[in-house]
Design a protein around this motif. Structure first.
Motif, PDB file in Angstrom:
ATOM      1  N   ILE A  67       0.865  -1.181   0.000  1.00 58.69           N
ATOM      2  CA  ILE A  67       0.000   0.000   0.000  1.00 58.69           C
ATOM      3  C   ILE A  67       0.897   1.225   0.000  1.00 58.69           C
ATOM      4  O   ILE A  67       1.861   1.288   0.766  1.00 58.69           O
ATOM      5  N   ASN A  68       0.613   2.152  -0.897  1.00 59.02           N
ATOM      6  CA  ASN A  68       1.454   3.349  -1.047  1.00 59.02           C
ATOM      7  C   ASN A  68       2.919   2.993  -1.247  1.00 59.02           C
ATOM      8  O   ASN A  68       3.809   3.698  -0.766  1.00 59.02           O
ATOM      9  N   HIS A  70       4.488   0.669   0.194  1.00 60.45           N
ATOM     10  CA  HIS A  70       5.043   0.006   1.373  1.00 60.45           C
ATOM     11  C   HIS A  70       4.545  -1.428   1.427  1.00 60.45           C
ATOM     12  O   HIS A  70       3.338  -1.664   1.388  1.00 60.45           O
ATOM     13  N   GLU A  71       5.460  -2.367   1.540  1.00 62.02           N
ATOM     14  CA  GLU A  71       5.083  -3.763   1.684  1.00 62.02           C
ATOM     15  C   GLU A  71       4.233  -3.930   2.953  1.00 62.02           C
ATOM     16  O   GLU A  71       4.579  -3.391   4.005  1.00 62.02           O
ATOM     17  N   GLU A  78      -2.994   3.082   8.351  1.00 57.86           N
ATOM     18  CA  GLU A  78      -3.445   3.510   7.023  1.00 57.86           C
ATOM     19  C   GLU A  78      -4.453   2.525   6.432  1.00 57.86           C
ATOM     20  O   GLU A  78      -4.973   2.753   5.342  1.00 57.86           O
TER      21      GLU A  78
HETATM   22  P1  ADP Z   1      10.682   3.102   7.620  1.00 58.01           P
HETATM   23  O1  ADP Z   1      11.281   4.277   6.916  1.00 58.01           O
HETATM   24  O2  ADP Z   1      11.428   2.697   8.856  1.00 58.01           O
HETATM   25  O3  ADP Z   1      10.319   1.973   6.729  1.00 58.01           O
HETATM   26  P2  ADP Z   1       8.047   4.109   7.449  1.00 58.01           P
HETATM   27  O4  ADP Z   1       7.367   5.131   8.311  1.00 58.01           O
HETATM   28  O5  ADP Z   1       8.389   4.477   6.068  1.00 58.01           O
HETATM   29  O6  ADP Z   1       9.334   3.636   8.244  1.00 58.01           O
HETATM   30  O7  ADP Z   1       7.163   2.803   7.376  1.00 58.01           O
HETATM   31  C1  ADP Z   1       6.950   1.971   8.479  1.00 58.01           C
HETATM   32  C2  ADP Z   1       5.801   1.073   8.118  1.00 58.01           C
HETATM   33  O8  ADP Z   1       4.600   1.829   8.170  1.00 58.01           O
HETATM   34  C3  ADP Z   1       5.936   0.535   6.730  1.00 58.01           C
HETATM   35  O9  ADP Z   1       6.356  -0.818   6.741  1.00 58.01           O
HETATM   36  C4  ADP Z   1       4.556   0.649   6.147  1.00 58.01           C
HETATM   37  O10 ADP Z   1       3.878  -0.589   6.219  1.00 58.01           O
HETATM   38  C5  ADP Z   1       3.825   1.617   7.015  1.00 58.01           C
HETATM   39  N1  ADP Z   1       3.606   2.898   6.354  1.00 58.01           N
HETATM   40  C6  ADP Z   1       4.184   4.064   6.631  1.00 58.01           C
HETATM   41  N2  ADP Z   1       3.710   5.053   5.882  1.00 58.01           N
HETATM   42  C7  ADP Z   1       2.794   4.520   5.095  1.00 58.01           C
HETATM   43  C8  ADP Z   1       1.931   5.048   4.092  1.00 58.01           C
HETATM   44  N3  ADP Z   1       1.901   6.318   3.742  1.00 58.01           N
HETATM   45  N4  ADP Z   1       1.112   4.209   3.495  1.00 58.01           N
HETATM   46  C9  ADP Z   1       1.102   2.928   3.823  1.00 58.01           C
HETATM   47  N5  ADP Z   1       1.885   2.370   4.761  1.00 58.01           N
HETATM   48  C10 ADP Z   1       2.722   3.149   5.398  1.00 58.01           C
END
Ligand code: ADP
Ligand code: ADP
Length: 226
Positions: A67-68, A70-71, A78
């Protein structure tokens, strides 16, 4: 652009007789941002399995869900998730149940105004202090939806949320769901075995077939909406 990307997902269970059950077999699906998508199919075709994978409550044997970009590995704010029934905490009032969605995120600021706003949105003014056993099944589902929406998720995952309701209450909740969707443009993914419901609510319908659980067809509905 796609909000959700599901690519070549397989999920097999081992049943109590040690037999393999292919719940999902090579399922790929892209979900657009703001879309109202329904997934229909007979019992056992893998609808709940797919939704649980999207929720991060289960993992695929192979393939990927994102989603977005991100695995998906675990539940996250979200993605809101609504079960068929009985998911409210029985020992918490309506407002505390809704607030429990926020607490899961560790956000306490503006909690009171947010909860009040969602109670208003779902039309449960006056029931703030009621407990789940004191409200109807339709009201309880509204509370579950408010609890899932209060984090302002990008996607709301709904697993037969109206399955246990009588037809009048169901029609009412369908309209409420449409209203919330139009208001926030939250991407909706609805699992149902009710074809009429899917046609009434959706932009697109995914049809799944069982054994093995596969997507057999994707229909664009795109009904004009008043
Ligand atoms: P990192 O940079 O340590 O991966 P993030 O904040 O980018 O931390 O993401 C942490 C988790 O939160 C990700 O594995 C993802 O599943 C979720 N996540 C963060 N932001 C989003 C977003 N905008 N949409 C979907 N999932 C998100
Ligand atoms: P649906 O939601 O479309 O009814 P499910 O995703 O619940 O379908 O189930 C798909 C298939 O996987 C079914 O054959 C079901 O019996 C099987 N299944 C689901 N969960 C499990 C489990 N935990 N253990 C064994 N088999 C399971």
């Amino acid at each position: 652009s796609s909000l959700i990307e599901i690519q070549k997902v397989f999920r097999t269970y081992i049943d109590t007789n040690d037999n393999k059950v292919e719940a999902l077999n090579d399922v790929s699906l892209f979900v657009r941002e703001g879309e109202f998508l329904s997934i229909i199919g007979p019992s056992g075709c893998g609808k709940t399995t797919l939704l649980r994978l999207l929720a991060g409550l289960d993992s695929p044997d192979s393939g990927s869900l994102a989603i977005n970009g991100h695995e998906i590995r675990e539940p996250g704010p979200e993605r809101g998730y609504v079960f068929q029934q009985g998911s409210l905490f029985p020992w918490l009032t309506v407002e505390k149940n809704i607030a429990s969605g926020l607490k899961a995120r560790g956000v306490y600021k503006e909690q009171k105004t947010d909860v009040a706003r969602y109670i208003e949105l779902i039309g449960l003014n006056g029931f703030e202090k009621s407990y789940p056993h004191q409200i109807s099944g339709g009201m309880a589902q509204r509370v579950a939806i408010a609890r899932a929406l209060i984090n302002r998720p990008s996607a709301l995952l709904l697993d037969e949320p109206m399955g246990a309701l009588d037809s009048f209450t169901r029609a009412d909740l369908q309209d409420k769901l449409l209203e919330l969707w139009k208001r926030d443009q939250t991407t909706m993914i609805l699992v149902t075995h009710d074809v009429d419901e899917a046609i009434y609510l959706s932009d697109r319908i995914v049809i799944m077939t069982p054994r093995p659980g596969k997507i057999s067809e994707i229909l664009d509905v795109q009904l004009p909406r008043s």
